[in-house]
Design an enzyme around this catalytic site. Structure first.
Site, PDB file in Angstrom:
ATOM      1  CG  ASP A  47      11.269  -5.128   1.512  1.00  0.00           C
ATOM      2  OD1 ASP A  47      11.934  -4.652   0.578  1.00  0.00           O
ATOM      3  OD2 ASP A  47      10.334  -4.511   2.083  1.00  0.00           O
TER       4      ASP A  47
ATOM      5  CG  ASP B 205      12.548   0.955   1.348  1.00  0.00           C
ATOM      6  OD1 ASP B 205      13.595   1.058   2.023  1.00  0.00           O
ATOM      7  OD2 ASP B 205      12.433   1.417   0.193  1.00  0.00           O
TER       8      ASP B 205
ATOM      9  CG  ASP C  26       6.496  -3.587   3.225  1.00  0.00           C
ATOM     10  OD1 ASP C  26       7.572  -3.897   2.664  1.00  0.00           O
ATOM     11  OD2 ASP C  26       5.829  -2.582   2.906  1.00  0.00           O
TER      12      ASP C  26
HETATM   13 MG   LIG Z   1       9.029  -2.979   1.477  1.00  0.00          MG
END
Ligand SMILES: [Mg+2]
Length: 179
Positions: A12, A14, A140
């Site tokens: 991923d 961000d 995350d």
């Molecule tokens: Mg993320």
């Protein structure tokens, strides 16, 4: 085969590779100060940079022939791509003659658009023919763990990717593929 690598590792963006939401914390135009590595600035001088250990992890994966992908559900896809084209990854540690490389060149494929990440992984599978069981994904956000229903190994990184979190993901993938 204890040290076998997955055929594909996806990240991923961000809060996994960098410390911001590209769609809310960053505004165009983006720019780079000369050939400064691991830094892109936005209109308000907000800094976009990879977490400290990320550049060397990417070099390692390139060196080991692992297919590297970015999977983001941001709605600011063009800004994410622009950031990755401007961001310079420093040369590999110990490579005296190495030159910085645009971050976008460290990824074999980018799937960047909103929606369930299952769609992103289906695209990766279609494009590469690599089976889901050979894929490891770092993200995350726990909601994206849904990709495990396809057979992808998911590694949650609440504080982003660093060397330790990366090894943890690899260990988990290897544990599942130890037979
Ligand atoms: Mg993320």
């Amino acid at each position: 085969m204890a040290n076998r690598m997955p055929k594909l590792i996806a990240f991923d963006l961000d809060y996994t590779l960098w410390d911001l939401w590209i769609d809310t914390h960053v505004s165009e135009p983006l720019r780079r100060d000369g050939n400064k590595t691991n830094q892109v600035l936005d209109r308000c001088n907000n800094e976009i940079c990879f977490y400290q250990d990320v550049p060397q992890i990417l070099h390692r994966l390139r060196g080991e022939g692992v297919f590297v992908a970015a999977c983001s559900r941001t709605c600011a896809a063009s800004m994410a791509r622009r950031a990755l084209s401007l961001l310079l990854v420093p040369a590999k540690d110990g490579d005296e003659r190495g030159a910085p490389v645009a971050a976008e060149k460290m990824f074999d494929q980018m799937e960047i658009y909103p929606g369930s990440k299952k769609a992103h992984f289906r695209k990766l599978h279609e494009a590469t023919g690599i089976s889901y069981s050979e894929m490891l994904f770092f993200d995350d956000e726990i909601r994206n763990k849904e990709v495990e229903s396809l057979g992808v190994t998911f590694c949650l990184v609440p504080d982003g990717v660093d060397a330790q979190a990366f090894e943890k993901g690899l260990r988990e993938w290897r544990r599942r593929h130890s037979e």
